[in-house]
Write a protein that holds these residues in place. Structure first.
Motif, PDB file in Angstrom:
ATOM      1  N   ARG A 250     -52.760  32.095  -1.530  1.00  0.00           N
ATOM      2  CA  ARG A 250     -53.865  31.664  -2.398  1.00  0.00           C
ATOM      3  C   ARG A 250     -55.195  32.227  -1.902  1.00  0.00           C
ATOM      4  N   ALA A 251     -55.382  32.249  -0.590  1.00  0.00           N
ATOM      5  CA  ALA A 251     -56.625  32.793  -0.046  1.00  0.00           C
ATOM      6  C   ALA A 251     -56.753  34.285  -0.336  1.00  0.00           C
ATOM      7  N   ALA A 252     -55.627  34.999  -0.265  1.00  0.00           N
ATOM      8  CA  ALA A 252     -55.670  36.441  -0.538  1.00  0.00           C
ATOM      9  C   ALA A 252     -55.910  36.727  -2.012  1.00  0.00           C
ATOM     10  N   ALA A 253     -55.401  35.869  -2.915  1.00  0.00           N
ATOM     11  CA  ALA A 253     -55.533  36.107  -4.354  1.00  0.00           C
ATOM     12  C   ALA A 253     -56.925  35.770  -4.870  1.00  0.00           C
ATOM     13  N   GLY A 254     -57.643  34.918  -4.181  1.00  0.00           N
ATOM     14  CA  GLY A 254     -58.964  34.534  -4.653  1.00  0.00           C
ATOM     15  C   GLY A 254     -58.886  33.569  -5.825  1.00  0.00           C
ATOM     16  N   LYS A 255     -59.973  33.508  -6.612  1.00  0.00           N
ATOM     17  CA  LYS A 255     -60.059  32.561  -7.715  1.00  0.00           C
ATOM     18  C   LYS A 255     -59.076  32.877  -8.838  1.00  0.00           C
TER      19      LYS A 255
ATOM     20  N   GLU B 282     -43.998  39.649 -18.427  1.00  0.00           N
ATOM     21  CA  GLU B 282     -45.384  40.086 -18.432  1.00  0.00           C
ATOM     22  C   GLU B 282     -46.332  39.059 -17.822  1.00  0.00           C
ATOM     23  N   ASP B 283     -46.065  37.770 -17.993  1.00  0.00           N
ATOM     24  CA  ASP B 283     -46.978  36.752 -17.489  1.00  0.00           C
ATOM     25  C   ASP B 283     -46.878  36.560 -15.978  1.00  0.00           C
ATOM     26  N   ALA B 284     -45.878  37.137 -15.347  1.00  0.00           N
ATOM     27  CA  ALA B 284     -45.720  37.023 -13.893  1.00  0.00           C
ATOM     28  C   ALA B 284     -46.565  38.107 -13.218  1.00  0.00           C
ATOM     29  N   THR B 285     -47.499  37.693 -12.373  1.00  0.00           N
ATOM     30  CA  THR B 285     -48.321  38.667 -11.646  1.00  0.00           C
ATOM     31  C   THR B 285     -47.481  39.429 -10.625  1.00  0.00           C
ATOM     32  N   ILE B 286     -46.610  38.695  -9.936  1.00  0.00           N
ATOM     33  CA  ILE B 286     -45.796  39.283  -8.862  1.00  0.00           C
ATOM     34  C   ILE B 286     -44.356  38.838  -9.047  1.00  0.00           C
ATOM     35  N   GLN B 287     -43.425  39.811  -8.839  1.00  0.00           N
ATOM     36  CA  GLN B 287     -41.999  39.497  -8.888  1.00  0.00           C
ATOM     37  C   GLN B 287     -41.407  39.712  -7.492  1.00  0.00           C
ATOM     38  N   VAL B 288     -40.604  38.760  -7.056  1.00  0.00           N
ATOM     39  CA  VAL B 288     -39.916  38.871  -5.772  1.00  0.00           C
ATOM     40  C   VAL B 288     -38.420  38.795  -6.044  1.00  0.00           C
ATOM     41  N   ILE B 289     -37.704  39.897  -5.753  1.00  0.00           N
ATOM     42  CA  ILE B 289     -36.244  39.932  -5.905  1.00  0.00           C
ATOM     43  C   ILE B 289     -35.653  40.093  -4.517  1.00  0.00           C
ATOM     44  N   GLY B 290     -34.947  39.084  -4.046  1.00  0.00           N
ATOM     45  CA  GLY B 290     -34.539  39.078  -2.646  1.00  0.00           C
ATOM     46  C   GLY B 290     -35.789  38.914  -1.813  1.00  0.00           C
TER      47      GLY B 290
ATOM     48  N   LEU C 161     -46.761  39.640   0.169  1.00  0.00           N
ATOM     49  CA  LEU C 161     -47.394  38.896  -0.924  1.00  0.00           C
ATOM     50  C   LEU C 161     -48.914  38.894  -0.801  1.00  0.00           C
ATOM     51  N   THR C 162     -49.431  38.638   0.381  1.00  0.00           N
ATOM     52  CA  THR C 162     -50.885  38.611   0.548  1.00  0.00           C
ATOM     53  C   THR C 162     -51.491  39.995   0.320  1.00  0.00           C
ATOM     54  N   THR C 163     -50.813  41.033   0.776  1.00  0.00           N
ATOM     55  CA  THR C 163     -51.324  42.394   0.582  1.00  0.00           C
ATOM     56  C   THR C 163     -51.402  42.735  -0.901  1.00  0.00           C
ATOM     57  N   LEU C 164     -50.308  42.440  -1.634  1.00  0.00           N
ATOM     58  CA  LEU C 164     -50.269  42.788  -3.059  1.00  0.00           C
ATOM     59  C   LEU C 164     -51.218  41.895  -3.862  1.00  0.00           C
ATOM     60  N   ALA C 165     -51.279  40.596  -3.573  1.00  0.00           N
ATOM     61  CA  ALA C 165     -52.159  39.691  -4.307  1.00  0.00           C
ATOM     62  C   ALA C 165     -53.619  40.097  -4.138  1.00  0.00           C
ATOM     63  N   ALA C 166     -54.020  40.447  -2.916  1.00  0.00           N
ATOM     64  CA  ALA C 166     -55.401  40.871  -2.675  1.00  0.00           C
ATOM     65  C   ALA C 166     -55.717  42.157  -3.423  1.00  0.00           C
ATOM     66  N   HIS C 167     -54.767  43.073  -3.455  1.00  0.00           N
ATOM     67  CA  HIS C 167     -55.004  44.350  -4.132  1.00  0.00           C
ATOM     68  C   HIS C 167     -55.106  44.168  -5.647  1.00  0.00           C
TER      69      HIS C 167
ATOM     70  N   HIS D 274     -58.406  42.612  -6.543  1.00  0.00           N
ATOM     71  CA  HIS D 274     -59.590  43.298  -6.016  1.00  0.00           C
ATOM     72  C   HIS D 274     -60.294  42.466  -4.949  1.00  0.00           C
ATOM     73  N   GLN D 275     -59.505  41.879  -4.053  1.00  0.00           N
ATOM     74  CA  GLN D 275     -60.017  41.092  -2.951  1.00  0.00           C
ATOM     75  C   GLN D 275     -59.920  41.896  -1.650  1.00  0.00           C
ATOM     76  N   PRO D 276     -60.690  41.510  -0.644  1.00  0.00           N
ATOM     77  CA  PRO D 276     -60.575  42.207   0.654  1.00  0.00           C
ATOM     78  C   PRO D 276     -59.148  42.083   1.198  1.00  0.00           C
ATOM     79  N   ASP D 277     -58.783  43.054   2.020  1.00  0.00           N
ATOM     80  CA  ASP D 277     -57.440  43.031   2.613  1.00  0.00           C
ATOM     81  C   ASP D 277     -57.223  41.748   3.406  1.00  0.00           C
ATOM     82  N   ALA D 278     -56.060  41.162   3.234  1.00  0.00           N
ATOM     83  CA  ALA D 278     -55.734  39.933   3.947  1.00  0.00           C
ATOM     84  C   ALA D 278     -55.483  40.238   5.421  1.00  0.00           C
ATOM     85  N   PRO D 279     -55.763  39.312   6.320  1.00  0.00           N
ATOM     86  CA  PRO D 279     -55.483  39.550   7.752  1.00  0.00           C
ATOM     87  C   PRO D 279     -53.985  39.692   7.998  1.00  0.00           C
ATOM     88  N   ASP D 280     -53.645  40.463   9.029  1.00  0.00           N
ATOM     89  CA  ASP D 280     -52.236  40.671   9.360  1.00  0.00           C
ATOM     90  C   ASP D 280     -51.578  39.351   9.763  1.00  0.00           C
ATOM     91  N   GLN D 281     -50.312  39.227   9.391  1.00  0.00           N
ATOM     92  CA  GLN D 281     -49.545  38.035   9.737  1.00  0.00           C
ATOM     93  C   GLN D 281     -49.232  38.048  11.236  1.00  0.00           C
TER      94      GLN D 281
END
Length: 441
Positions: A86-91, A115-123, A154-160, A163-170
């Motif tokens: 949530r922090a990486a995705a912003g508002k 289409e309504d899914a911002t991100i898909q996770v398969i496995g 997830l944080t990397t893709l959500a931030a991108h 258009h949010q700053p890069d999330a800190p490394d896990q």
């Protein structure tokens, strides 16, 4: 003599050039032999990578995503840190659909086209729109394949996407030593069968011997995917102390670790090479642990047979040609320059005539000696005497049919003394070159 030196230089230059050109085709191939061939490739869909899971229709998936920001389908294995995402995705936030691994292509297409899914996770594969986020470090692969944690991707893709700053490394996955009870349970089974297969693990069997560890019987520990957010039990070092000299292979879900002989030499290389190549497929499909282990052992075999780690390189005898090779072009150039210089001198100052020219030259120099004999005294007389001595020796050598080059050498010496006589008399017209000009035929 000059001709001999000139042609010797040319011969050396040609020999050096030929040697240099031939050695360019030489090569050294040091090998310990070919690594044993890996098993034949398994046809797509026959390696147990399809889990048999199903997904709802596209319409149902769309409705589910509209109703909830996170849709987790039955059999999904991926987990993440909600707060970090949530922090990486912003508002703007994200809507995620999570599907199980090992889906057939048509089922995967239904999930990725919601289409309504911002991100898909398969496995544990994370995609969004036309983008895919994939780990590229061992610490991130351990999170993904040992615990199913995809927070980093997830944080990397959500931030991108937002258009949010890069999330800190896990942070790296926490580890802990096994308890005495855990170690005792594993050790007992390893002493009996060489394998410890925990409940939930999919490893049914493991090879007792393998080319990856020639001359040693590895011990295998297989665990199912571990809970995310909890320290991972680090069995390898503890078991290496219990079984010194034995290779220890531990599997946590689809993550493979090695402890034992030469671990520091090739383990990191094997991990980077194996997961760097196969991470995409391992994240999407539900391969049994036996298949993952077999592919990992094949990679270790190939790396160890390369001879770069636990074995010294074979003895290579000293090769003087290769040591001298950089000198050959310079030696060729020196010989070529010497040949050209001597050839140029021959063109500027051709050799004295041979054969029938000897008596003519002898007669001309003798006439010059007689003509200047009446003019000499003191130092000039001494030079003339030395010249006449050389002429006498030349006449005797010619009469005795000695080689022409020897006669011409004596005549050269006589000519030099007569030239000195003319210089002392200060009479340039009596220098041999001037006096004999036009007289020799």
């Amino acid at each position: 003599m000059v001709d001999r030196i000139r042609w010797a230089l040319l011969a050396v230059a040609v020999a050096v050039l030929v040697t240099f050109l031939l050695v360019q085709k030489q090569s050294t191939d040091v090998s310990y032999g070919q690594a044993p061939a890996a098993a034949d490739p398994i046809p797509e869909g026959s390696a147990g990578e399809l889990s048999g899971a199903t997904v709802p229709s596209a319409e149902q998936l769309t409705a589910m995503v509209k109703d909830s920001p996170v849709v987790r389908l039955p059999g999904a294995i991926a987990t993440w840190d909600d707060q970090a995402v949530r922090a990486a995705a912003g508002k703007a936030g994200v809507r995620v659909i999570v599907a199980p691994p090992g889906l057939p292509k048509d089922a995967r297409d239904r999930v990725t086209k919601v289409e309504d899914a911002t991100i898909q996770v398969i496995g544990t594969e994370v995609t969004g729109g036309m983008l895919q986020a994939s780990p590229d470090r061992a610490s991130e692969w351990m999170h993904e394949f040992a615990t199913g944690d995809v927070t980093e991707s997830l944080t990397t893709l959500a931030a991108h996407l937002n258009h949010q700053p890069d999330a800190p490394d896990q942070p790296a996955l926490a580890r802990r030593d096994p308890t005495a009870a855990e170690l005792a349970e594993v050790t007992a089974q390893l002493r009996g069968t060489g394998r410890f297969i925990a409940p939930g693990a999919t490893l049914k069997d493991a090879p007792a011997t393998t080319a990856a560890f020639p001359g040693a019987q590895p011990l295998y520990v297989a665990l199912p995917q571990q809970p995310a957010g909890q320290p991972l039990v680090h069995f390898g070092p503890a078991l290496a102390k219990e079984f010194p000299g034995r290779p220890i292979v531990a599997m946590y879900g689809q993550w493979v670790e090695y402890d034992g002989p030469f671990a520091a030499d090739f383990s990191d290389v094997a991990t980077a090479s194996f997961y760097g190549q196969f991470a995409d497929r391992l994240s999407t499909y539900a391969y049994p642990q036996r298949n993952v282990l077999g592919a990992w052992l094949d990679r270790v075999t190939a790396i160890r047979y390369a001879g770069l780690f636990d074995r010294p390189l074979p003895y290579t005898p000293f090769d003087p040609l290769r040591v001298a090779l950089p000198v050959l072009p310079w030696l060729f150039a020196a010989c070529a320059v010497g040949f050209l210089v001597l050839s140029a001198r021959r063109l500027v100052r051709p050799d004295r005539p041979t054969g029938a020219g000897v008596p003519t030259r002898l007669a001309g120099l003798t006439a010059l000696a007689v003509e200047v004999s009446g003019l000499t005294d003191g130092p000039s007389a001494a030079a003339l005497t030395r010249g006449i001595t050389q002429l006498t020796a030349a006449r005797e050598a010619f009469t005795g049919k000695l080689p022409d080059h020897h006669v011409h050498g004596l005549l050269d010496a006589a000519e030099a003394e007569l030239g000195t006589t003319a210089d002392l008399l200060r009479r340039p017209e009596y220098r041999p070159a001037e006096y004999l000009r036009g007289r020799l035929t």
